[in-house]
Design a protein around this motif. Structure first.
Motif, PDB file in Angstrom:
ATOM      1  N   MET A  14      36.077  34.199  26.638  1.00 32.65           N
ATOM      2  CA  MET A  14      35.151  34.383  25.512  1.00 32.65           C
ATOM      3  C   MET A  14      35.252  35.793  24.923  1.00 32.65           C
ATOM      4  SD  MET A  14      31.795  32.182  26.444  1.00 32.65           S
ATOM      5  CE  MET A  14      31.910  30.408  26.757  1.00 32.65           C
ATOM      6  N   VAL A  15      35.396  36.776  25.792  1.00 36.87           N
ATOM      7  CA  VAL A  15      35.535  38.143  25.259  1.00 36.87           C
ATOM      8  C   VAL A  15      36.868  38.269  24.502  1.00 36.87           C
ATOM      9  CG1 VAL A  15      35.715  40.598  25.866  1.00 36.87           C
ATOM     10  CG2 VAL A  15      34.004  39.169  26.996  1.00 36.87           C
ATOM     11  N   LYS A  16      37.910  37.616  25.018  1.00 41.50           N
ATOM     12  CA  LYS A  16      39.204  37.640  24.333  1.00 41.50           C
ATOM     13  C   LYS A  16      39.076  37.014  22.927  1.00 41.50           C
ATOM     14  CE  LYS A  16      43.909  35.916  25.119  1.00 41.50           C
ATOM     15  NZ  LYS A  16      44.035  34.602  24.536  1.00 41.50           N
ATOM     16  N   MET A  60      36.883  39.972  16.220  1.00 39.68           N
ATOM     17  CA  MET A  60      36.546  41.349  15.822  1.00 39.68           C
ATOM     18  C   MET A  60      37.658  41.973  14.984  1.00 39.68           C
ATOM     19  SD  MET A  60      36.326  44.583  18.373  1.00 39.68           S
ATOM     20  CE  MET A  60      37.935  45.175  17.871  1.00 39.68           C
ATOM     21  N   GLN A  61      38.895  41.752  15.463  1.00 45.97           N
ATOM     22  CA  GLN A  61      40.035  42.328  14.733  1.00 45.97           C
ATOM     23  C   GLN A  61      40.213  41.658  13.366  1.00 45.97           C
ATOM     24  OE1 GLN A  61      42.766  41.682  18.087  1.00 45.97           O
ATOM     25  NE2 GLN A  61      43.285  43.844  17.930  1.00 45.97           N
ATOM     26  N   PHE A 102      35.618  44.381  12.592  1.00 46.10           N
ATOM     27  CA  PHE A 102      34.478  44.923  13.326  1.00 46.10           C
ATOM     28  C   PHE A 102      35.014  45.954  14.321  1.00 46.10           C
ATOM     29  CE2 PHE A 102      30.456  42.278  12.815  1.00 46.10           C
ATOM     30  CZ  PHE A 102      30.817  41.798  11.565  1.00 46.10           C
ATOM     31  N   ASP A 103      34.105  46.735  14.906  1.00 45.95           N
ATOM     32  CA  ASP A 103      34.546  47.859  15.739  1.00 45.95           C
ATOM     33  C   ASP A 103      34.459  47.621  17.250  1.00 45.95           C
ATOM     34  OD1 ASP A 103      34.975  49.880  13.566  1.00 45.95           O
ATOM     35  OD2 ASP A 103      32.880  49.348  13.203  1.00 45.95           O
ATOM     36  N   PHE A 104      33.473  46.879  17.676  1.00 41.94           N
ATOM     37  CA  PHE A 104      33.355  46.640  19.123  1.00 41.94           C
ATOM     38  C   PHE A 104      32.568  45.363  19.416  1.00 41.94           C
ATOM     39  CE2 PHE A 104      28.997  48.341  19.886  1.00 41.94           C
ATOM     40  CZ  PHE A 104      28.803  49.103  18.742  1.00 41.94           C
ATOM     41  N   ILE A 105      32.567  45.024  20.729  1.00 45.73           N
ATOM     42  CA  ILE A 105      31.938  43.771  21.183  1.00 45.73           C
ATOM     43  C   ILE A 105      30.790  44.129  22.121  1.00 45.73           C
ATOM     44  CG2 ILE A 105      32.346  41.633  22.510  1.00 45.73           C
ATOM     45  CD1 ILE A 105      35.391  42.214  21.971  1.00 45.73           C
ATOM     46  N   ILE A 106      29.708  43.378  22.030  1.00 39.17           N
ATOM     47  CA  ILE A 106      28.635  43.580  23.015  1.00 39.17           C
ATOM     48  C   ILE A 106      28.301  42.266  23.716  1.00 39.17           C
ATOM     49  CG2 ILE A 106      27.579  45.631  22.032  1.00 39.17           C
ATOM     50  CD1 ILE A 106      25.643  44.026  20.539  1.00 39.17           C
ATOM     51  N   SER A 156      40.828  40.541  28.963  1.00 38.95           N
ATOM     52  CA  SER A 156      40.504  40.024  27.622  1.00 38.95           C
ATOM     53  C   SER A 156      41.271  40.790  26.545  1.00 38.95           C
ATOM     54  CB  SER A 156      39.004  40.168  27.353  1.00 38.95           C
ATOM     55  OG  SER A 156      38.650  41.545  27.333  1.00 38.95           O
ATOM     56  N   GLY A 157      41.759  41.978  26.912  1.00 43.52           N
ATOM     57  CA  GLY A 157      42.443  42.832  25.927  1.00 43.52           C
ATOM     58  C   GLY A 157      41.471  43.717  25.150  1.00 43.52           C
ATOM     59  N   ALA A 158      40.170  43.580  25.412  1.00 44.63           N
ATOM     60  CA  ALA A 158      39.187  44.358  24.642  1.00 44.63           C
ATOM     61  C   ALA A 158      39.062  45.795  25.154  1.00 44.63           C
ATOM     62  CB  ALA A 158      37.827  43.673  24.698  1.00 44.63           C
TER      63      ALA A 158
END
Ligand code: SF4
Length: 347
Positions: free
Chosen positions: A107-109, A115-116, A120-124, A148-150
């Motif tokens: 999910m974070v991936k 995001m990319q 967007f700049d970041f994930i929370i 995730s690559g994040a």
């Protein structure tokens, strides 16, 4: 002019993601939410069909959270891609069939890709160290970031002070001092933060955000895989596992029996895809037959189905069996007693 920074929040519909998002919004960050639909989510229409759940609000909690926060929510269907996560989890399953760590990484991936694509700049996320034994441990947090690559574009606002600085903190897009240091299984810090933000009505998921954490549900899924001889599934399969009694008297078929009016109505929508048994001499539930039953199997199924009608104590009950591309079959049978349906048949 200072650039408006933007974060994407993983919104499950529970309290943690609600609070994590609010903490970041309070710092002037533009936040939009993502909710992933895997097919196993507790939210959604299956929750809405049961009479016994009548007192619970019939709502999609992720949408409700987004509305409370005043943010845009993107609901993304990942049913197909999620199959690989569930069927072959690299980090294994939790207490039941929940592949929490792989699920989180996936999910974070997906959120990172979103995001990319959307600048967007970041994930929370609403993760808290120690909150869940498998996926939210201090040593799994970096695994999610890395796999995730994040990497350091993943910020967990509720426990950030217990973790290394992330990019948004290093770049001062957010003030680390205003982030939280929650850890452990206690919900008290979340409760008091909710109070501070004046959130009074929020979802309290028991155990997890999806049916895969549920023992009975997981057993039904294992049974389905075992009897099909492979681990594949379709969305309809996993939806039907959420509904009705599942009784498997032989390896070749199982019965899915509605337990109440809401479930019967839900099963009605699947009638054309399955062989079905409808009682006609007495009131009783619609029964779907999953598998490849013989004529003898169908007679057995009719006796079991009759047990769940109002004629269960009568000497005979008449049912109609509808089969694909074959004439309907009207059958009068003696209902099974409860002793004739052994507990091992219940999936
Ligand atoms: S409970 Fe379900 S949705 Fe939540 S992380 Fe685990 S597998 Fe994923």
């Amino acid at each position: 002019m200072v650039k408006q920074r933007k974060a994407v929040a993983l919104i499950s519909g529970g309290l943690d993601s609600l609070l994590a998002t609010k903490v970041i919004m309070e710092q002037g960050i533009h936040v939009e939410g993502i909710n992933f639909f895997t097919g196993f989510c507790v939210e959604g229409h299956t929750h809405a069909i049961r009479q016994k759940d009548k007192v619970k609000p019939k709502r999609n909690n992720a949408l409700w959270v987004a509305e409370q926060l005043g943010i845009k929510l993107h609901i993304i269907d990942i049913v197909e891609e999620y199959k690989e996560v569930l069927i072959n989890p690299k980090h294994g399953y939790g207490a039941n069939l929940n592949p929490c760590l792989d699920c989180k990484i996936f999910m974070v991936k997906k959120a990172y890709e979103w995001m990319q694509e959307n600048d967007f700049d970041f994930i929370i996320t609403g993760e808290v160290i120690g909150q869940r034994p498998k996926s939210q441990r201090k040593n799994t947090m970096p695994i999610v970031q890395k796999n995730s690559g994040a990497f350091d574009r993943l910020l967990r606002p509720l426990c950030a002070k217990n973790l290394p600085e992330t990019l948004p903190e290093k770049e001062a897009w957010v003030d680390r001092e205003k982030l939280m240091n929650f850890s452990g299984r206690s919900r008290k810090p979340q409760m008091s933060l909710a109070k501070k933000f004046e959130f009074e009505d929020y979802a309290q998921p028991a155990g997890g955000c999806c049916f895969l954490t549920d023992k009975a549900y997981s057993e039904k899924l294992v049974d389905l895989w075992q009897h099909r001889g492979h681990k594949e599934y379709e969305l309809d399969d996993i939806m039907l596992l959420k509904v009705g009694r599942h009784i498997r008297p032989t390896d070749s078929f199982k019965l899915i029996i509605g337990r109440e009016e809401g479930e019967n109505n839900f099963l009605e929508g699947y009638r054309k895809q399955f062989i079905s048994i409808q009682p006609i001499s007495h009131t009783g539930p619609l029964v779907l037959i999953d598998g490849e039953p013989s004529a003898e199997d169908l007679q057995l199924a009719a006796k079991i189905a009759a047990r769940f009608t109002q004629g269960k104590n009568e000497s005979s009950v008449t049912v109609q069996i509808d089969r694909h591309e074959a004439p309907s079959w009207v059958l009068t049978v003696k209902p099974f007693t409860s002793e004739e349906i052994p507990s091992e048949w219940y999936v």
